[in-house]
Write an enzyme that holds these catalytic residues in place. Structure first.
Site, PDB file in Angstrom:
ATOM      1  N   ARG A 112       0.840  -1.217   0.000  1.00  0.00           N
ATOM      2  CA  ARG A 112       0.000   0.000   0.000  1.00  0.00           C
ATOM      3  C   ARG A 112       0.872   1.263   0.000  1.00  0.00           C
ATOM      4  O   ARG A 112       0.633   2.216  -0.756  1.00  0.00           O
ATOM      5  CB  ARG A 112      -0.902  -0.045   1.238  1.00  0.00           C
TER       6      ARG A 112
ATOM      7  N   ARG B  93       0.892   3.981  -3.010  1.00  0.00           N
ATOM      8  CA  ARG B  93       0.403   5.345  -2.763  1.00  0.00           C
ATOM      9  C   ARG B  93       1.542   6.362  -2.861  1.00  0.00           C
ATOM     10  O   ARG B  93       1.352   7.471  -3.367  1.00  0.00           O
ATOM     11  CB  ARG B  93      -0.276   5.402  -1.387  1.00  0.00           C
TER      12      ARG B  93
ATOM     13  N   GLY C 275      12.295 -12.001   1.892  1.00  0.00           N
ATOM     14  CA  GLY C 275      13.365 -12.423   2.784  1.00  0.00           C
ATOM     15  C   GLY C 275      14.681 -12.628   2.054  1.00  0.00           C
ATOM     16  O   GLY C 275      14.896 -12.081   0.961  1.00  0.00           O
TER      17      GLY C 275
ATOM     18  N   ASP D 229      10.783 -14.567  10.161  1.00  0.00           N
ATOM     19  CA  ASP D 229      11.966 -15.143  10.816  1.00  0.00           C
ATOM     20  C   ASP D 229      12.902 -14.098  11.428  1.00  0.00           C
ATOM     21  O   ASP D 229      13.735 -14.434  12.270  1.00  0.00           O
ATOM     22  CB  ASP D 229      12.769 -15.980   9.806  1.00  0.00           C
TER      23      ASP D 229
ATOM     24  N   GLY E  37      10.992 -20.257  12.097  1.00  0.00           N
ATOM     25  CA  GLY E  37      12.170 -19.385  12.157  1.00  0.00           C
ATOM     26  C   GLY E  37      13.378 -19.941  11.433  1.00  0.00           C
ATOM     27  O   GLY E  37      14.459 -19.363  11.487  1.00  0.00           O
TER      28      GLY E  37
ATOM     29  N   GLU F 235      12.245 -24.539  15.211  1.00  0.00           N
ATOM     30  CA  GLU F 235      12.188 -25.651  14.238  1.00  0.00           C
ATOM     31  C   GLU F 235      13.555 -26.004  13.661  1.00  0.00           C
ATOM     32  O   GLU F 235      13.786 -27.127  13.242  1.00  0.00           O
ATOM     33  CB  GLU F 235      11.237 -25.291  13.094  1.00  0.00           C
TER      34      GLU F 235
ATOM     35  N   GLN G 151       1.516 -19.274  12.446  1.00  0.00           N
ATOM     36  CA  GLN G 151       2.335 -18.104  12.786  1.00  0.00           C
ATOM     37  C   GLN G 151       2.505 -17.127  11.627  1.00  0.00           C
ATOM     38  O   GLN G 151       2.950 -16.009  11.807  1.00  0.00           O
ATOM     39  CB  GLN G 151       3.739 -18.558  13.236  1.00  0.00           C
ATOM     40  N   ARG G 152       2.198 -17.570  10.421  1.00  0.00           N
ATOM     41  CA  ARG G 152       2.431 -16.714   9.253  1.00  0.00           C
ATOM     42  C   ARG G 152       1.238 -15.813   8.942  1.00  0.00           C
ATOM     43  O   ARG G 152       1.387 -14.785   8.277  1.00  0.00           O
ATOM     44  CB  ARG G 152       2.756 -17.580   8.042  1.00  0.00           C
TER      45      ARG G 152
END
Ligand code: F6P
Length: 322
Positions: free
Chosen positions: A21, A25, A102, A128, A171, A222, A253-254
């Site tokens: 956004r 913008r 990422g 992460d 993570g 993990e 978690q995402r």
């Protein structure tokens, strides 16, 4: 530069929409045409850009995921594919790209600009928090709050039934999520790949006589093997004779609506990324340096992901969980 492009790549992260956004913008504010590439680099491979107007990003700031969709585009690792994408970008007169993603996404962006593509600026977006050079990545705060809520709920059952739990968080090889939710959730132990301890040592700690707990929660990162907490639970049970239940939080978690922090930082970073392109910057990323936003070169291709290097917070947890 009249046309710019924005894409979200890699795993989705809450706050990506706020960044899109802001890019759209800000671009329009400066009189630029803004295009989106659906599903990250795949949109370039498929040669399917979509025009983004200010109204295209209405009412998305509070939504999790990414309205542009995201993908890990393996084809983009091939030079021949990147060459085709570069030709397509030139044909579309794209004068600058904002890549939100990422480590892998930044590596792709860096290659594209090094090989003569349009200027590229990165906005770090991953739950992460593991991109070298920036102390914060969009999505991390939402993910840790989501994981924390889950741990609080598991705590209710652990305590009501005198049960022991292992809760596994995402993570990859970076333990930032695990450390933060472990401390905030009052975890008895936090296991992260950066500072692994042998099961026998962990068992000794669990059984230490200082305060024998009737229920407990161990937060496990993990690492490179999602689901590893199942094996750890079995080994721990053998050493302690305590039964461990496992809860892998996984992709919960995402998703979800981004926190204030993620929306705000994403908005700032998206705005700064367009300003950087206008200032003819390229091969750069917007980064959090301490508490300040800054602009840094992309990490070198061989830079490993950022990991937890400081044991202080683990030591603190060891004291507090006694
Ligand atoms: O990089 C974000 C992340 O959620 C990691 O924490 C996790 O290991 C990985 O992505 C999972 O990827 P995928 O959604 O492709 O299974």
């Amino acid at each position: 530069m009249n046309n710019i492009l924005v894409l979200t790549s890699g795993g989705d992260a809450p706050g990506m929409n706020a960044a899109i956004r802001a890019v759209v913008r800000t671009g329009h504010y400066y009189g630029l045409k803004v295009f989106g590439s659906p599903s990250g680099y795949q949109g370039l491979v498929d040669q399917s850009l979509i025009p983004l107007e200010p109204e295209s990003v209405a009412n998305c700031i509070q939504q999790g995921g990414t309205i542009l969709k995201a993908d890990r585009c393996l084809a983009f690792y091939e030079k021949a594919t990147r060459d085709q994408c570069r030709a397509f970008l030139s044909q579309q007169q794209i004068g600058g790209i904002v890549v939100i993603g990422g480590n892998g996404s930044f590596a792709g962006a860096a290659l594209l600009s090094e090989e003569g593509g349009p200027p590229v600026v990165g906005v770090p977006g991953t739950i992460d928090n593991d991109i070298a050079g920036t102390d914060y990545t969009i999505g991390f705060d939402t993910a840790r709050n989501t994981a924390l809520q889950a741990i609080d709920k598991i705590r209710d059952t652990a305590s009501s039934h005198n049960r022991h739990f292992l809760v596994e968080v995402m993570g990859r090889n970076s333990g930032f999520l695990a450390v933060d939710v472990g401390i905030a959730g009052g975890a008895e132990f936090i296991l992260i790949p950066e500072f692994e301890i042998p099961i026998s040592t962990l068992a000794e700690k669990v059984l230490r006589p200082r305060r024998r707990k009737l229920s407990s929660i161990i937060v496990v990162a993990e690492a490179d093997h999602p689901g590893r907490s199942i094996k750890i639970a079995e080994a721990l049970q053998q050493h302690t004779q305590l039964k461990y239940r496992v809860c892998i939080l996984g992709h919960t978690q995402r998703g979800g609506s981004p926190t204030t922090q993620d929306r705000k930082i994403a908005s700032q970073m998206g705005y700064m990324a367009v300003r950087a392109l206008r200032d003819n910057q390229s091969h750069k990323m917007i980064a959090m340096c301490g508490n300040e936003l800054c602009i840094l070169p992309f990490p070198a291709a061989d830079t490993p992901p950022r990991v937890v290097t400081d044991q202080d917070l683990l030591e603190l947890n060891d004291v507090l969980c006694t």
